[in-house]
Design an enzyme around this catalytic site. Structure first.
Site, mmCIF file in Angstrom:
data_model
loop_
_atom_site.group_PDB
_atom_site.id
_atom_site.type_symbol
_atom_site.label_atom_id
_atom_site.label_comp_id
_atom_site.label_asym_id
_atom_site.label_seq_id
_atom_site.Cartn_x
_atom_site.Cartn_y
_atom_site.Cartn_z
ATOM 1 N N GLY A 35 -109.441 -29.552 11.285
ATOM 2 C CA GLY A 35 -109.158 -30.942 10.963
ATOM 3 C C GLY A 35 -109.153 -31.164 9.469
ATOM 4 O O GLY A 35 -109.590 -30.295 8.720
ATOM 5 N N PRO A 62 -110.090 -32.552 5.677
ATOM 6 C CA PRO A 62 -111.399 -32.592 5.024
ATOM 7 C C PRO A 62 -112.105 -33.923 5.276
ATOM 8 O O PRO A 62 -111.456 -34.969 5.354
ATOM 9 C CB PRO A 62 -111.068 -32.462 3.539
ATOM 10 C CG PRO A 62 -109.673 -31.996 3.464
ATOM 11 C CD PRO A 62 -108.997 -32.392 4.718
ATOM 12 N N GLY A 63 -113.409 -33.862 5.417
ATOM 13 C CA GLY A 63 -114.204 -35.083 5.491
ATOM 14 C C GLY A 63 -114.191 -35.792 6.825
ATOM 15 O O GLY A 63 -114.633 -36.924 6.931
ATOM 16 N N THR A 64 -113.698 -35.133 7.880
ATOM 17 C CA THR A 64 -113.652 -35.812 9.170
ATOM 18 C C THR A 64 -114.880 -35.512 10.020
ATOM 19 O O THR A 64 -114.951 -35.943 11.163
ATOM 20 C CB THR A 64 -112.404 -35.400 9.963
ATOM 21 O OG1 THR A 64 -112.286 -33.987 9.922
ATOM 22 C CG2 THR A 64 -111.163 -36.032 9.381
ATOM 23 N N LYS A 121 -116.495 -32.198 10.490
ATOM 24 C CA LYS A 121 -116.591 -30.904 11.169
ATOM 25 C C LYS A 121 -117.971 -30.292 10.972
ATOM 26 O O LYS A 121 -118.617 -29.864 11.932
ATOM 27 C CB LYS A 121 -115.510 -29.947 10.631
ATOM 28 C CG LYS A 121 -114.107 -30.448 10.862
ATOM 29 C CD LYS A 121 -113.067 -29.493 10.347
ATOM 30 C CE LYS A 121 -113.101 -29.335 8.842
ATOM 31 N NZ LYS A 121 -112.766 -30.574 8.112
ATOM 32 N N GLU A 139 -95.014 -57.511 -8.558
ATOM 33 C CA GLU A 139 -95.865 -57.428 -7.361
ATOM 34 C C GLU A 139 -95.466 -58.477 -6.333
ATOM 35 O O GLU A 139 -95.406 -58.198 -5.129
ATOM 36 C CB GLU A 139 -97.342 -57.584 -7.734
ATOM 37 C CG GLU A 139 -97.888 -56.501 -8.655
ATOM 38 C CD GLU A 139 -97.665 -55.099 -8.115
ATOM 39 O OE1 GLU A 139 -97.566 -54.908 -6.889
ATOM 40 O OE2 GLU A 139 -97.570 -54.169 -8.947
ATOM 41 N N HIS A 161 -92.565 -57.292 -4.331
ATOM 42 C CA HIS A 161 -92.954 -56.444 -3.191
ATOM 43 C C HIS A 161 -93.407 -57.313 -2.018
ATOM 44 O O HIS A 161 -92.975 -57.142 -0.882
ATOM 45 C CB HIS A 161 -94.147 -55.557 -3.563
ATOM 46 C CG HIS A 161 -93.812 -54.376 -4.410
ATOM 47 N ND1 HIS A 161 -92.875 -53.447 -4.050
ATOM 48 C CD2 HIS A 161 -94.320 -53.957 -5.599
ATOM 49 C CE1 HIS A 161 -92.818 -52.511 -4.984
ATOM 50 N NE2 HIS A 161 -93.679 -52.796 -5.937
HETATM 51 P P1 ADP Z 1 -115.901 -31.854 6.905
HETATM 52 O O1 ADP Z 1 -116.850 -30.748 7.138
HETATM 53 O O2 ADP Z 1 -115.010 -32.146 8.054
HETATM 54 O O3 ADP Z 1 -115.126 -31.744 5.631
HETATM 55 P P2 ADP Z 1 -118.332 -33.331 6.782
HETATM 56 O O4 ADP Z 1 -118.845 -33.060 8.131
HETATM 57 O O5 ADP Z 1 -118.936 -32.534 5.685
HETATM 58 O O6 ADP Z 1 -116.756 -33.194 6.728
HETATM 59 O O7 ADP Z 1 -118.485 -34.877 6.478
HETATM 60 C C1 ADP Z 1 -118.974 -35.355 5.270
HETATM 61 C C2 ADP Z 1 -119.757 -36.625 5.481
HETATM 62 O O8 ADP Z 1 -118.909 -37.676 5.920
HETATM 63 C C3 ADP Z 1 -120.794 -36.497 6.558
HETATM 64 O O9 ADP Z 1 -121.986 -36.039 6.038
HETATM 65 C C4 ADP Z 1 -120.912 -37.905 7.091
HETATM 66 O O10 ADP Z 1 -121.793 -38.654 6.310
HETATM 67 C C5 ADP Z 1 -119.535 -38.460 6.903
HETATM 68 N N1 ADP Z 1 -118.746 -38.362 8.146
HETATM 69 C C6 ADP Z 1 -117.609 -37.666 8.283
HETATM 70 N N2 ADP Z 1 -117.112 -37.804 9.527
HETATM 71 C C7 ADP Z 1 -117.973 -38.573 10.201
HETATM 72 C C8 ADP Z 1 -118.008 -39.075 11.539
HETATM 73 N N3 ADP Z 1 -117.046 -38.775 12.425
HETATM 74 N N4 ADP Z 1 -119.045 -39.847 11.897
HETATM 75 C C9 ADP Z 1 -120.005 -40.155 11.011
HETATM 76 N N5 ADP Z 1 -120.026 -39.725 9.742
HETATM 77 C C10 ADP Z 1 -119.027 -38.957 9.317
HETATM 78 ZN ZN ZN Z 2 -94.179 -51.609 -7.508
#
Ligand code: ADP
Ligand code: ZN
Ligand code: MG
Length: 644
Positions: free
Chosen positions: A228, A230-232, A234, A451, A454
């Site tokens: 997935g 980044p930041g979701t 995992k 703006e 738009h």
């Molecule tokens: P990834 O490993 O997918 O890049 P992380 O698991 O490291 O992302 O997520 C980073 C931070 O973002 C987590 O520590 C959490 O605080 C927040 N976060 C991300 N996804 C979720 C989620 N689905 N529910 C709650 N918090 C989330």
């Molecule tokens: Zn513009």
């Protein structure tokens, strides 16, 4: 497989282990020297070694009190009398203290002297013959000092603590073992990815009740790959699985493996699995798997050689452990497209769990999770924030909430307000306000017209997202002003006319400048770029042009789970390229003309809204729609607090 493949498992660590031995070698040299010194001191301190001739002299002058005669040594006690011209020693002694008798222990090496016993008897000395006590000698001369030195070593290495440890365990796994149940994360802390949680619930079950699966002959999966953007969440999910199952959790990142030391990577993998087998059931989690799991044989160089060996070792280990022994390998990546195919085959990472960016309900749930320990004021509507944040990942949302908390703290508030949240979202989207960037009145007016252009064109095009906010407060790197539109709901498909409407909205800024001033500025570059990309996508990817038909030409520049700008490789002949360019131009020109037409028609509104915007600097959605006398599109809440 090739020869290199076979080597990896049994490769002997060679030069990497040398530092471990250099230290003990020096240590032993010093220890040996110490022992020799000890022995010398030990024997010389108490007993005086004298030449045999001197011994005989003392004997002749009746000064020997007693002696022990062994096979090659004679020792005993001598008592010299003052004033007696016995030997050279006696001369020194008489100088020191004349009246004193002097008594000392002596030792001398025995010389072959058959008359010795006779002389001893003559001078009336008590004498005994002894067998040498080799055991005592050995104990004193060797065992005692060695014992002391070993004791010293133990004390030193205890003092050095971890430094000493790491010196001796070079090449051991760097995996941290988080003890039982202490990841502290459960499924409740992860929101907005219910499908992934559902799949992983099964993994938790394998770990908790392995026998149920064994009894019906089911093999539990060995590896689960989380893919997935980044930041979701995992990494968070993997920790939650360990937390739910209450099993030890080994966590390492792929780049831990990739070190320049040849052979160490493979050694680490082996070591890790060894450790894990002792702890089963447990989870091994490898974050950013793509760092080691890349397709083999694609690149050259030392780093890649090492990486391939590490990967080979990982593959071998995954085959090596049987199913159902309670080790589950979790891994995460956002580049599943570059992973080696061998990693993904059944028996290895045979399960893939997609953790995608959250939809609007997911975003609301994530906001709720992160708002748990933050005081929110009563008027806060998280649904509205979720609406305003399409494309945000869980990490972005967590970040936005934190920004809001910081803003609230800055104004000494007890709770986070809706305004803090909206400001925080804007900050994350467009960057922080640029208070220092001062525009001249003229420039400000131009930006305002742009703006509002738009906003107006979007408002009069059915397929555009509702206008959420118009602002001429400079933000972030480039934006002098911006119009923030947001979808009322999730939208996965876009129709042909909606795409055209969007392009028209993007060109609205430029059209407004043209309508108002009869001249354009450099301010529209970003709009033009985005509009062009969208038009090109329509022609090449979506088959939406009459002349070019359905042929699909091109491949995205950015891999699946990473957001790019939407550009793509061209995959067609030069002739088609010319056609594409022509078609794109037609689309853009038509949209531009339509935008200008809309603005000509509503010129009074353009001026009215711009005047208001210049006065207030920002206009929110409801204020904008009421100024142009139109109903705000559905779902977007009507009663938002006005932003001054
Ligand atoms: P990834 O490993 O997918 O890049 P992380 O698991 O490291 O992302 O997520 C980073 C931070 O973002 C987590 O520590 C959490 O605080 C927040 N976060 C991300 N996804 C979720 C989620 N689905 N529910 C709650 N918090 C989330
Ligand atoms: Zn513009
Ligand atoms: Mg991660």
């Amino acid at each position: 497989m090739n020869g290199r493949n076979d080597n990896t498992g049994r490769r002997k660590p060679s030069k990497d282990y040398r530092p471990q031995w250099r230290f003990p070698f020096a240590y032993f040299l010093i220890a040996f020297a110490l022992i020799l010194i000890w022995q010398a001191v030990f024997s010389h301190l108490t007993v005086k070694t004298i030449p045999y001739s001197e011994f005989k002299e003392h004997l002749r002058s009746n000064e020997v009190v007693e002696c022990r005669v062994s096979k090659d040594e004679i020792n005993g006690k001598i008592m010299t009398r003052p004033g007696d011209g016995g030997g050279s020693d006696a001369a020194v002694q008489s100088a020191e203290g004349a009246a004193e008798e002097n008594e000392f222990m002596f030792r001398t090496v025995r010389v072959d002297d058959p008359d010795l016993t006779k002389q001893l008897e003559e001078s009336n000395v008590k004498y005994i013959g002894v067998k040498p006590d080799y055991l005592m000698q050995f104990l004193f001369a060797w065992i005692l000092p060695i014992g002391l030195i070993v004791l010293l070593w133990v004390l030193i290495s205890k003092k050095m603590g971890s430094a000493g440890q790491s010196m001796l365990s070079f090449g051991k796994s760097k995996a941290r073992l988080v003890p039982d149940k202490s990841t502290g994360v459960v499924f409740n802390d992860v929101a907005g990815c219910d499908e992934a949680k559902y799949e992983l619930q099964e993994v938790v079950d394998f770990l908790q009740n392995p026998n149920r699966y064994k009894s019906v002959g089911a093999k539990t999966p060995k590896g689960v790959l989380l893919v997935g953007p980044p930041g979701t969440g995992k990494t968070l999910l993997a920790r939650a699985v360990a937390g739910e199952a209450g099993v030890p959790f080994y966590s390492l990142s792929g780049s831990d493996f990739v070190e320049m030391f040849v052979g160490v990577g493979a050694a680490r993998v082996r070591d890790l699995f060894q450790q894990a087998k002792g702890q089963a059931p447990c989870i091994i989690f490898i974050d950013e798997l793509d760092a080691i799991g890349r397709q083999r044989g694609v690149h050259v160089g030392a780093v890649n050689d090492e990486r391939e060996q590490t990967l080979n070792q990982l593959l071998a280990e995954m085959d090596g452990f049987a199913a159902n022994i309670g080790i589950i390998l979790l891994a995460a990546t956002n580049r599943p497209d570059v992973l080696d195919r061998a990693l993904l085959r059944p028996g290895r990472f045979d399960r893939q769990v997609v953790v995608d960016a959250p939809d609007i309900d997911g975003r609301e749930a994530i906001l709720k999770v992160h708002a748990r320990e933050k005081p929110l004021s009563d008027e806060v509507d998280l649904r509205r924030i979720a609406q305003a944040t399409p494309g945000f990942s869980g990490a972005d949302l967590a970040n936005a909430l934190n920004e809001a908390a910081l803003l609230a703290a800055r104004r000494h508030a007890k709770a986070i307000s809706q305004k803090d949240l909206e400001e925080a979202v804007e900050k994350v989207v467009a960057g922080p306000e640029r208070k220092s960037r001062r525009l001249s009145e003229q420039e400000k007016q131009r930006v305002a017209f742009h703006e509002v252009g738009h906003a107006l064109v979007s408002a009069y095009s059915k397929g555009c997202d509702p206008v959420h906010k118009i602002s001429i407060v400079p933000r972030g790197r480039a934006a002098l002003g911006y119009t923030y539109q947001m979808p009322a709901d999730n939208q996965y498909l876009l129709t042909h006319s909606e795409l055209l409407d969007r392009i028209r909205g993007m060109l609205g800024g430029r059209a407004a400048e043209q309508t108002q001033y009869g001249e354009v500025t450099t301010g529209a570059e970003n709009d033009l770029e985005r509009a062009t990309i969208l038009a090109r996508q329509m022609v090449c990817l979506y088959g939406m042009s009459e002349t070019l038909g359905l042929a699909h030409g091109g491949k995205p520049n950015t891999p699946t789970f990473l957001q790019g700008d939407g550009s793509f490789y061209r995959d067609f002949s030069d002739e088609t390229a010319r056609e594409v360019d022509k078609e794109v131009k037609v689309i853009l020109e038509k949209a531009y003309l339509e935008a200008k037409e809309i603005l000509e028609q509503h010129k009074d509104q353009l001026e009215k809204v711009t005047g208001e915007l210049l006065r207030r600097e920002t206009l929110d959605g409801p204020a904008f729609y009421s100024l142009i006398g139109r109903q705000m599109p559905k779902e977007a809440p009507a009663a938002a607090p006005p932003i001054s």
